[in-house]
Design a protein around this motif. Sequence first.
Motif, PDB file in Angstrom:
ATOM      1  N   THR A 432      36.517 -32.132  -9.305  1.00 39.66           N
ATOM      2  CA  THR A 432      37.095 -32.245 -10.655  1.00 39.66           C
ATOM      3  C   THR A 432      36.092 -32.868 -11.614  1.00 39.66           C
ATOM      4  OG1 THR A 432      39.289 -32.524  -9.644  1.00 39.66           O
ATOM      5  CG2 THR A 432      39.055 -33.118 -11.967  1.00 39.66           C
ATOM      6  N   SER A 433      35.345 -33.865 -11.129  1.00 41.91           N
ATOM      7  CA  SER A 433      34.334 -34.492 -11.985  1.00 41.91           C
ATOM      8  C   SER A 433      33.261 -33.486 -12.381  1.00 41.91           C
ATOM      9  CB  SER A 433      33.703 -35.689 -11.254  1.00 41.91           C
ATOM     10  OG  SER A 433      34.663 -36.684 -10.980  1.00 41.91           O
ATOM     11  N   ARG A 435      33.623 -30.239 -12.603  1.00 44.72           N
ATOM     12  CA  ARG A 435      34.215 -29.294 -13.560  1.00 44.72           C
ATOM     13  C   ARG A 435      34.363 -29.954 -14.934  1.00 44.72           C
ATOM     14  NH1 ARG A 435      39.590 -27.047 -11.228  1.00 44.72           N
ATOM     15  NH2 ARG A 435      39.360 -25.631 -13.022  1.00 44.72           N
ATOM     16  N   TYR A 436      34.665 -31.267 -14.955  1.00 41.77           N
ATOM     17  CA  TYR A 436      34.775 -31.971 -16.240  1.00 41.77           C
ATOM     18  C   TYR A 436      33.427 -32.014 -16.954  1.00 41.77           C
ATOM     19  CZ  TYR A 436      34.941 -35.916 -19.453  1.00 41.77           C
ATOM     20  OH  TYR A 436      34.816 -36.713 -20.573  1.00 41.77           O
ATOM     21  N   ARG A 437      32.349 -32.260 -16.177  1.00 38.95           N
ATOM     22  CA  ARG A 437      31.030 -32.283 -16.792  1.00 38.95           C
ATOM     23  C   ARG A 437      30.640 -30.920 -17.367  1.00 38.95           C
ATOM     24  NH1 ARG A 437      30.082 -35.682 -12.267  1.00 38.95           N
ATOM     25  NH2 ARG A 437      29.265 -33.923 -11.056  1.00 38.95           N
ATOM     26  N   VAL A 441      37.658 -28.826 -17.457  1.00 36.25           N
ATOM     27  CA  VAL A 441      38.943 -29.539 -17.349  1.00 36.25           C
ATOM     28  C   VAL A 441      38.878 -30.758 -18.254  1.00 36.25           C
ATOM     29  CG1 VAL A 441      39.450 -28.766 -14.995  1.00 36.25           C
ATOM     30  CG2 VAL A 441      38.143 -30.871 -15.355  1.00 36.25           C
ATOM     31  N   PRO A 442      40.019 -31.281 -18.730  1.00 37.26           N
ATOM     32  CA  PRO A 442      40.025 -32.479 -19.573  1.00 37.26           C
ATOM     33  C   PRO A 442      39.762 -33.736 -18.750  1.00 37.26           C
ATOM     34  CG  PRO A 442      42.265 -31.772 -19.172  1.00 37.26           C
ATOM     35  CD  PRO A 442      41.383 -30.714 -18.566  1.00 37.26           C
ATOM     36  N   VAL A 443      39.486 -34.836 -19.450  1.00 39.66           N
ATOM     37  CA  VAL A 443      39.215 -36.099 -18.774  1.00 39.66           C
ATOM     38  C   VAL A 443      40.427 -36.607 -18.018  1.00 39.66           C
ATOM     39  CG1 VAL A 443      39.854 -37.523 -20.764  1.00 39.66           C
ATOM     40  CG2 VAL A 443      38.203 -38.387 -19.098  1.00 39.66           C
ATOM     41  N   SER A 445      42.382 -34.957 -16.163  1.00 34.06           N
ATOM     42  CA  SER A 445      42.362 -34.391 -14.803  1.00 34.06           C
ATOM     43  C   SER A 445      41.415 -35.188 -13.906  1.00 34.06           C
ATOM     44  CB  SER A 445      41.934 -32.921 -14.851  1.00 34.06           C
ATOM     45  OG  SER A 445      42.850 -32.155 -15.585  1.00 34.06           O
ATOM     46  N   THR A 446      40.262 -35.558 -14.454  1.00 33.54           N
ATOM     47  CA  THR A 446      39.319 -36.375 -13.676  1.00 33.54           C
ATOM     48  C   THR A 446      39.933 -37.728 -13.329  1.00 33.54           C
ATOM     49  OG1 THR A 446      37.489 -35.330 -14.862  1.00 33.54           O
ATOM     50  CG2 THR A 446      37.004 -37.363 -13.667  1.00 33.54           C
TER      51      THR A 446
END
Length: 495
Positions: A432-433, A435-437, A441-443, A445-446
């Motif tokens: 997830t991290s 994908r966030y970078r 995905v939004p923060v 989700s992280t």
Amino acid sequence: MAHVIFTRGITRTTAGALTLFALAACSFGPNGEPPAMPSPAHYGAEAQPTQTVPAQGVTQQFVVGAKAVPEWWKQFQSDDLNALVDEGLRNSPTLAATDRSLAAAREQLRAQVGSSLLPSIDAGGQATRERALGIPEAGPNTFLYNVFVGQLQAHYTFDIFGAARLENAALAARVDVQAYQFDAARRALAANIVSAAIASATLHAQIEATERLVTLANEQARDTVRRYDLGAVSHSDALSAQQSAASLSASLPGLRQQWTTTRHALAVLLGRTPDAAPADLDLARIRVPEQVPVSVPSDLLKSRPDIQAADATLKAAAADVGVATAQLFPSLSLTASMGQGGFSWPVALSGAGALWSIGASLSQPIFHGGALLAQRRAAIDSYEAATAQYKQTVLAAFQNVADTLAALEHDAQALDAANFAARSARGIFDETSARYRLGAVPVTSTRSSEQQYRNAQLDEIRYTGARLSDTAALFQAMGNPVQDMQGAGGSVAKN
């Protein structure tokens, strides 16, 4: 006819003497041997496995029939932990007090043995000037004179029926009880230090994980409130996020209090003041012993200090029965004295001043209001109570081993599941991290995935600490090697 009567008299006298010596030779009480105890095929309701399931890459093996480990805390392969235990064993005031009490008990035993089995010899001297009434017909009505006396006095009581010997045996057994209790206190101190150090390290790791969870919850609550201000979420969603963050924050003071209390307790166990509590160990650097000895029940009876202490208590109670029985029979004492005396130094030092006396006294209890018989019955009841207490101590020891064996198996199962959950949650968090970078995905989700990971990590920390603590408990439950236990208490009576 007279000759026949005389022969019968001799026969009766001889028979009486033989009976007397037979009574003196026999034991007046139980032999003090512990009652036979069952030897179960396995300790618990179910047969213990030969090994646990693998957890965090470690499979613990239960080595049935292996000898107990003397310095078992070294099996955790932590130099810092070893240093803490060594410091506690050196500096604990409680252990030092127990050691000195044991030394005092041994000296009291030596004093009683010497005073009861050997004759006592005392030297005495006396020089007095006296005034007494004279004889009126012979002159003045007063008479002044000096008395000089020097004597050696000896006294000895024959231990015909073994009362003194049995009293010494009872005291020796009680000294053995103190010796086993000292060993139990020493091992309990080591176990408490290990448990406290593991608990403190576990709580420290839990606090760090919980602090991160609180930070994430507060960030989530602030974001939710901002989204509420923008009309993106309902008011109840904002309140729910704030409530979750506040509840999580409320758990931190309790954890910190447990951690502080544990550190204070550890400091006192080491002989320090609470303000000098040692730094926490690194939980990750404490290794779980892969092989744990499991003594068979027959060996456990000889290696556990509490069982050995109960055995010594039983022997003391058996000797007390013998003492109470021997007090029903005659007692023979011999006294003698020799010295010099006179009304002047020249006379006192001359052959004319020689003084001596010798005598024997025989005492046979006849009527004491039933006290002696009541004391014997009380001693028998105490012996039976000691027998029951021995049985209970053995059963409690079996239960202790059974519980710790089951706990280790269940700890491994729980830790394996928690470790799998933590690794899975960490994988989700890492993905997830990433994908966030990339902006996929939004923060939130992280943050949510990290919260799941931290919660899983908390469970893994708890079960890691439980596995380490229960391993220490099983080592402690095994007691000492048999030869060490015999040296600890069995030789006390011989000193």
